[in-house]
Design an enzyme around this catalytic site. Structure first.
Site, mmCIF file in Angstrom:
data_model
loop_
_atom_site.group_PDB
_atom_site.id
_atom_site.type_symbol
_atom_site.label_atom_id
_atom_site.label_comp_id
_atom_site.label_asym_id
_atom_site.label_seq_id
_atom_site.Cartn_x
_atom_site.Cartn_y
_atom_site.Cartn_z
ATOM 1 N N GLN A 1 0.813 -1.216 0.000
ATOM 2 C CA GLN A 1 0.000 0.000 0.000
ATOM 3 C C GLN A 1 0.843 1.263 0.000
ATOM 4 O O GLN A 1 1.661 1.489 0.884
ATOM 5 C CB GLN A 1 -0.927 -0.002 1.218
ATOM 6 C CG GLN A 1 -1.898 1.175 1.248
ATOM 7 C CD GLN A 1 -2.796 1.132 2.463
ATOM 8 O OE1 GLN A 1 -3.038 0.076 3.036
ATOM 9 N NE2 GLN A 1 -3.295 2.285 2.876
ATOM 10 N N CYS B 1 -6.616 1.211 2.819
ATOM 11 C CA CYS B 1 -6.439 -0.197 3.206
ATOM 12 C C CYS B 1 -7.706 -1.011 2.984
ATOM 13 O O CYS B 1 -7.641 -2.216 2.697
ATOM 14 C CB CYS B 1 -5.972 -0.308 4.649
ATOM 15 S SG CYS B 1 -7.008 0.543 5.856
ATOM 16 N N HIS C 1 -7.311 -0.449 10.529
ATOM 17 C CA HIS C 1 -6.677 -1.027 9.344
ATOM 18 C C HIS C 1 -7.442 -2.267 8.894
ATOM 19 O O HIS C 1 -7.988 -3.010 9.719
ATOM 20 C CB HIS C 1 -5.228 -1.405 9.698
ATOM 21 C CG HIS C 1 -4.416 -1.879 8.533
ATOM 22 N ND1 HIS C 1 -4.171 -1.099 7.423
ATOM 23 C CD2 HIS C 1 -3.762 -3.061 8.310
ATOM 24 C CE1 HIS C 1 -3.415 -1.780 6.568
ATOM 25 N NE2 HIS C 1 -3.168 -2.962 7.075
ATOM 26 N N ASP D 1 -1.800 -8.327 4.126
ATOM 27 C CA ASP D 1 -1.795 -7.058 4.832
ATOM 28 C C ASP D 1 -1.006 -6.068 3.979
ATOM 29 O O ASP D 1 0.213 -6.180 3.851
ATOM 30 C CB ASP D 1 -1.149 -7.235 6.209
ATOM 31 C CG ASP D 1 -1.146 -5.962 7.038
ATOM 32 O OD1 ASP D 1 -1.352 -4.870 6.476
ATOM 33 O OD2 ASP D 1 -0.923 -6.056 8.257
#
Length: 226
Positions: free
Chosen positions: A87, A93, A165, A180
């Site tokens: 990211q 996110c 997140h 992630d």
């Protein structure tokens, strides 16, 4: 030097906002459902096929616990089978987690082949993990759809950095992966199947929740539809 990092409005952790986003980007063969608990009877209420679990948690405190889990994870993790993005867009996110779930099952999901998501994915799949994020930030169709859905939620959208997140859990080749976008690579957790995905991923989420007492979490299932 000025910070040129792109910032998006945060996407809410609710199925309505995500389903609206899916519709706007041309994905007709998937939808999102709230997960109200990880007990068998609650998971049985969620339509199949199960494609991914999107988990939302408080970022800062969870990072302290999750960081050591990635000590042995390298950029080569996933053996090239896992579509992963690092990211580089602030507050995006939620979109990264959603796209991580979609991208592992691209051949199972009906979508407009000329729509914003399919068009972007065709380009992004041949890029490296950082360039994929850059290509996403430069895609006006996806960015516009994201903004429209972020401002349609129940809470006021804010461009300030958020303190929660989103991450994604999904089955790739019989292995449960944690994707992630704040990390450098996907993390393999253990064996899973499409039928046990939510249960297996839920166990990982519950372990994290147990370590962070009285902290708010939410979970959403991404499922396929005709």
């Amino acid at each position: 030097m000025a910070d040129n990092k792109v910032t998006w409005l945060p996407l809410e952790s609710n199925p309505e906002a995500m389903n609206k986003y899916l519709e706007k980007i041309g994905v007709t063969g998937a939808e999102c459902y709230d997960i109200y608990g990880f007990e068998d009877e609650l998971l049985a209420m969620i339509p199949k096929p199960h494609l991914a679990l999107i988990f939302c948690f408080p970022d800062e405190k969870a990072r302290e616990l999750m960081g050591p889990l990635y000590a042995g994870v390298t950029p080569s993790s996933g053996d090239g089978k896992v579509f992963f993005m690092k990211q580089e867009i602030e507050n995006a996110c939620g979109t990264f987690a959603l796209f991580h779930g979609l991208s592992q099952h691209i051949d199972k999901i009906k979508m407009d082949e000329n729509g914003p998501f399919a068009t972007w994915y065709k380009q992004a799949k041949s890029l490296d993990v950082n360039s994929r994020s850059k290509s996403l930030s430069q895609n006006q169709g996806l960015a516009t759809a994201h903004e429209a859905c972020a401002t349609s939620g129940e809470t006021e959208a804010n461009v300030e950095k958020v303190d929660y997140h989103f991450i994604c859990y999904t089955n790739v080749g019989g292995t449960l992966y944690e994707l992630d976008s704040g990390m450098n690579a996907p993390r393999a957790i253990g064996p899973t199947t499409d039928d046990t995905l939510l249960k297996n991923a839920g166990k990982v989420c519950q372990e994290l929740m147990a370590k962070l007492e009285n902290i708010g979490f939410s979970a959403i299932a991404l499922v396929g539809k005709d």
